[in-house]
Design an enzyme around this catalytic site. Structure first.
Site, PDB file in Angstrom:
ATOM      1  N   GLU A  58      -3.597   8.305   8.085  1.00 20.61           N
ATOM      2  CA  GLU A  58      -4.646   7.506   7.435  1.00 20.61           C
ATOM      3  C   GLU A  58      -4.930   6.237   8.232  1.00 20.61           C
ATOM      4  O   GLU A  58      -6.088   5.839   8.423  1.00 20.61           O
ATOM      5  CB  GLU A  58      -4.198   7.159   6.013  1.00 20.61           C
ATOM      6  CG  GLU A  58      -5.176   6.327   5.222  1.00 20.61           C
ATOM      7  CD  GLU A  58      -4.638   5.976   3.846  1.00 20.61           C
ATOM      8  OE1 GLU A  58      -4.836   4.826   3.398  1.00 20.61           O
ATOM      9  OE2 GLU A  58      -4.014   6.857   3.206  1.00 20.61           O
ATOM     10  N   GLU A 103       2.230   1.837  -3.424  1.00 16.53           N
ATOM     11  CA  GLU A 103       1.196   2.410  -4.291  1.00 16.53           C
ATOM     12  C   GLU A 103       1.142   3.928  -4.150  1.00 16.53           C
ATOM     13  O   GLU A 103       1.072   4.663  -5.135  1.00 16.53           O
ATOM     14  CB  GLU A 103      -0.159   1.796  -3.963  1.00 16.53           C
ATOM     15  CG  GLU A 103      -1.340   2.421  -4.687  1.00 16.53           C
ATOM     16  CD  GLU A 103      -2.517   2.692  -3.766  1.00 16.53           C
ATOM     17  OE1 GLU A 103      -3.047   3.823  -3.806  1.00 16.53           O
ATOM     18  OE2 GLU A 103      -2.899   1.784  -2.997  1.00 16.53           O
ATOM     19  N   HIS A 104       1.180   4.415  -2.908  1.00 19.43           N
ATOM     20  CA  HIS A 104       1.163   5.864  -2.667  1.00 19.43           C
ATOM     21  C   HIS A 104       2.354   6.551  -3.326  1.00 19.43           C
ATOM     22  O   HIS A 104       2.215   7.619  -3.937  1.00 19.43           O
ATOM     23  CB  HIS A 104       1.189   6.141  -1.161  1.00 19.43           C
ATOM     24  CG  HIS A 104      -0.155   6.167  -0.530  1.00 19.43           C
ATOM     25  ND1 HIS A 104      -0.630   7.239   0.175  1.00 19.43           N
ATOM     26  CD2 HIS A 104      -1.151   5.241  -0.492  1.00 19.43           C
ATOM     27  CE1 HIS A 104      -1.842   6.986   0.630  1.00 19.43           C
ATOM     28  NE2 HIS A 104      -2.178   5.768   0.239  1.00 19.43           N
ATOM     29  N   HIS A 149       0.834  -1.206   0.000  1.00 20.97           N
ATOM     30  CA  HIS A 149       0.000   0.000   0.000  1.00 20.97           C
ATOM     31  C   HIS A 149       0.867   1.254   0.000  1.00 20.97           C
ATOM     32  O   HIS A 149       0.588   2.236  -0.696  1.00 20.97           O
ATOM     33  CB  HIS A 149      -0.915  -0.036   1.227  1.00 20.97           C
ATOM     34  CG  HIS A 149      -1.687   1.218   1.458  1.00 20.97           C
ATOM     35  ND1 HIS A 149      -1.363   2.116   2.451  1.00 20.97           N
ATOM     36  CD2 HIS A 149      -2.770   1.730   0.824  1.00 20.97           C
ATOM     37  CE1 HIS A 149      -2.210   3.125   2.429  1.00 20.97           C
ATOM     38  NE2 HIS A 149      -3.074   2.924   1.458  1.00 20.97           N
TER      39      HIS A 149
END
Length: 427
Positions: free
Chosen positions: A141, A68-69, A65
């Protein structure tokens, strides 16, 4: 290039496997003025331990993840998300347990946008400073999603169902795990998983399939990479790790998350069949048209937000129910009893046929979405199956298949219950 025609669902698909191993799939849509592209890698939250050049590597939870960012960063200091948006495209990306995908939808400038997509996903650019800055953003987040009762219920359920399988990993990771991520580790993971032979490109729109392949050949690496060794943990017992788990949070009513652990089917047609069979079994067991759903609803044990569905990832498969309930244990016991009853007495033939027809119709309707077409094709490709053979799969399913499925799956020792209780109930 191979052309597939699926007359029963009115779809045509062009397929090409490039020399570098990339799978390319194009759905020609000459009567539409929009375009959709999906570029994905078989790499997700569960892939924290893998093998490169004969060496096993352990990486921090949440790194897929995180990567991906960071993939949207470009060497010129720009951001690919902004580049795509400036053309009027709608770009985004997501990371799941087993897949990371980058996509855009547009009405103009498709070829320029596709070029941008292929370039930024295939060429990473990180700095020590940018990686450290992202830790604060993603950390915030993570704290936000950890405050969500639904997220807590889901991950507590996975931790209760599975002893070893990395499906237990949070896709986003934890604040502690992402603090261990470095630019070097990100480059290492990109080099392992973002290779054409571990990726797929799916496009829907009024485009020439050969031109899509030509652009991919121009931009992406030309050499195929060896297959990646992945560690999914020790062999799972059929029983769950914990039968019951509870947690108090700021909810107005108890929130239940129920899981039933089954056996994953092998990649290929068997997995596709089990997925559709599992969905049909869920509808028969406690779907909105089932007798049990009506009884639980009439008794006030569930409300209209209650759901039951089938989920699978590489190496694991389970049923999952959720919703608010004043008596979660009673809902669990009723589902177990209904599964045993159907296995013993059989399923009503009329109900079976209605459910089968409804699920088939809903799946066909979902194909109106370009995004659904492309994402389903990508998932099917990674699982070694043709998702568009589903009409024959549905046609072959019989009532006894559902009955046998429920007899094998719906058992107390394979069931875990998680309850998120209101804080005032805390002892």
């Amino acid at each position: 290039m191979v052309k597939h025609t699926y007359e029963q669902i009115g779809e045509t698909l062009y397929e090409e496997r490039l020399e570098n191993g990339l799978g390319v799939f194009v759905f020609p849509k000459p009567d539409f003025g929009k375009y959709y592209a999906f570029f994905a890698t078989r790499y997700g939250g569960m892939d924290t331990r893998f093998q490169v050049d004969g060496q096993w590597l352990d990486t921090p939870m949440g790194i897929a993840h995180y990567l991906e960012h960071k993939m949207f960063d470009t060497p010129d200091g720009g951001n690919a998300l902004q580049t795509l948006s400036a053309t009027g495209a709608s770009p985004n990306a997501f990371t799941s347990t087993a897949l990371t995908g980058y996509h855009f939808e547009c009405t103009d400038g498709f070829w320029d946008n596709l070029r941008t997509l292929l370039e930024f996903v295939s060429v990473p650019y990180f700095t020590k400073e940018s990686v450290e800055k992202e830790q604060g953003i993603i950390g915030q987040e993570i704290r936000m999603i950890e405050d969500q009762p639904g997220w807590q219920a889901y991950h507590l359920l996975l931790e209760a169902l599975y002893h070893h399988h990395p499906v237990r990993n949070s896709v986003a990771g934890s604040v502690e795990s992402i603090a261990q991520i470095t630019a070097e580790t990100l480059y290492q993971c990109h080099g392992a998983f973002y290779t054409p032979s571990n990726m797929v490109l799916c496009v829907a729109g009024n485009v020439d399939p050969a031109q899509v392949c030509a652009l991919a050949r121009e931009i992406l690496p030309q050499q195929a990479a060896p297959a990646i060794g992945r560690d999914c943990g020790a062999e799972e017992p059929h029983t769950v790790l914990r039968r019951e788990t509870s947690k108090t949070m700021a909810v107005s009513a108890p929130l239940l998350q129920l899981g039933i652990k089954g056996t994953a089917a092998p990649d290929g047609p068997a997995q596709l069949r089990q997925r559709f069979l599992g969905e049909l079994a869920c509808e028969a067991l406690a779907g909105s048209s089932s007798p049990l759903y009506r009884r639980l609803y009439d008794e006030g044990l569930i409300n209209s937000g209650f759901y039951l569905g089938y989920l699978d990832y590489p190496g694991c498969a389970f049923l999952m129910a959720g919703g608010e309930s004043r008596n979660p244990a009673a809902v669990r016991d009723a589902i177990l009893a209904e599964g045993e009853r159907i296995a013993r007495e059989g399923l009503d033939e009329g109900l079976f046929q209605r459910l089968k027809k409804a699920l088939y119709g809903a799946y066909v309707q979902s194909l109106n979405s370009f995004a659904n077409l492309c994402v389903e094709q990508a998932k099917g490709y990674f699982a070694g199956q043709d998702p568009w053979t589903f009409p024959a799969v549905y046609e072959a399913m019989e009532k006894k298949d559902v009955e046998e499925f429920l007899a094998q799956w719906v058992r107390p020792e394979q069931t875990a219950l998680v309850v998120i209780r209101p804080e005032e109930e805390k002892a």
